[in-house]
Motif scaffolding. Structure first.
Motif, short mmCIF file in Angstrom:
data_model
loop_
_atom_site.label_atom_id
_atom_site.label_comp_id
_atom_site.label_asym_id
_atom_site.label_seq_id
_atom_site.Cartn_x
_atom_site.Cartn_y
_atom_site.Cartn_z
N SER A 51 6.45 3.38 5.75
CA SER A 51 7.67 2.65 6.09
C SER A 51 7.36 1.46 6.99
O SER A 51 7.89 0.36 6.79
CB SER A 51 8.65 3.60 6.79
N GLY A 52 6.49 1.68 7.97
CA GLY A 52 6.09 0.60 8.87
C GLY A 52 5.46 -0.57 8.14
O GLY A 52 5.69 -1.73 8.49
N LYS A 55 8.22 -2.48 6.41
CA LYS A 55 9.00 -3.25 7.39
C LYS A 55 8.25 -4.47 7.87
O LYS A 55 8.84 -5.51 8.14
CB LYS A 55 9.38 -2.36 8.59
N ASP A 56 6.94 -4.34 8.00
CA ASP A 56 6.10 -5.45 8.44
C ASP A 56 4.92 -5.58 7.47
O ASP A 56 3.84 -5.03 7.71
CB ASP A 56 5.58 -5.20 9.85
N ARG A 136 7.19 -5.04 -3.33
CA ARG A 136 8.47 -5.01 -2.61
C ARG A 136 9.64 -5.01 -3.58
O ARG A 136 9.57 -5.55 -4.67
CB ARG A 136 8.59 -6.25 -1.70
N GLU A 164 7.84 -0.12 -3.25
CA GLU A 164 8.90 0.12 -2.26
C GLU A 164 10.06 0.91 -2.87
O GLU A 164 10.65 1.75 -2.21
CB GLU A 164 9.40 -1.21 -1.69
#
Length: 184
Positions: A51-52, A55-56, A136, A164
């Protein structure tokens, strides 16, 4: 006379052992509870790592992403189902007893979890450098799958979706399974 006393003592010991086993959860059952809780925590930590990176995307490292996906893969599927193959008894257990009643559904979810992790591993293997846009989801992209968007019908469909998207389906599978099979 000795034989009768010996036979009576063996019978009495058997009855006492049976009573003790029903009064105190078996250490084997408790060991399974501890093991499955450890595996769940490992999968949660792996999911947090993935997840991190979503997010980045600049923090994406294919090796770490694959390690996290492989952790989930190795602890889901038949391994996860096996952890719940006996009654979920035990004071530490948060599992509902309906897992045994809904065995097929639980096993499907455990296998779906594994399949999503395999798809994530494959995406990282294909993308060893920076995270590409193809991994993504695009804004507004609909979530596919079955009820609550947790099941992809086939391997081809899974391999064609962005990583994702597979990750979100995996998280939805976890949430659906917890809602159905875990006590609060």
């Amino acid at each position: 006379m000795r034989q009768t006393t010996c036979t009576n003592n063996v019978g009495l010991l058997s009855i006492m052992a049976a009573l003790l086993m029903t009064a105190v959860p078996s250490s084997a059952a408790e060991d399974v509870v501890v093991l499955r809780q450890a595996d769940m925590k490992a999968m949660a930590a792996a999911a947090k790592s993935i997840s991190g990176m979503f997010k980045d995307p600049a923090s994406y490292k294919a090796v770490e992403f694959r390690w996290a996906a492989d952790t989930i893969r190795d602890k889901s599927g038949v391994v996860l189902a096996g952890h719940f193959s006996i009654e979920a008894a035990g004071p530490q257990s948060k599992a509902k007893p309906n897992i045994l009643e809904e065995r097929d559904r639980f096993d499907r979810m455990a296998n779906d979890l594994r399949d999503y992790a395999v798809a994530l591993d494959a995406a990282a293997e294909k993308n060893p450098g920076p995270m590409p846009a193809s991994m993504r989801m695009k804004p507004g992209e609909p979530m596919g799958g079955g009820p609550l968007g947790t099941h992809v019908r086939n391997e081809q469909e899974l391999s064609e979706m962005p990583a994702e998207h597979a990750f979100h389906l995996m998280l939805q599978t976890c949430a659906t399974c917890h809602a159905r099979f875990r006590m609060e």
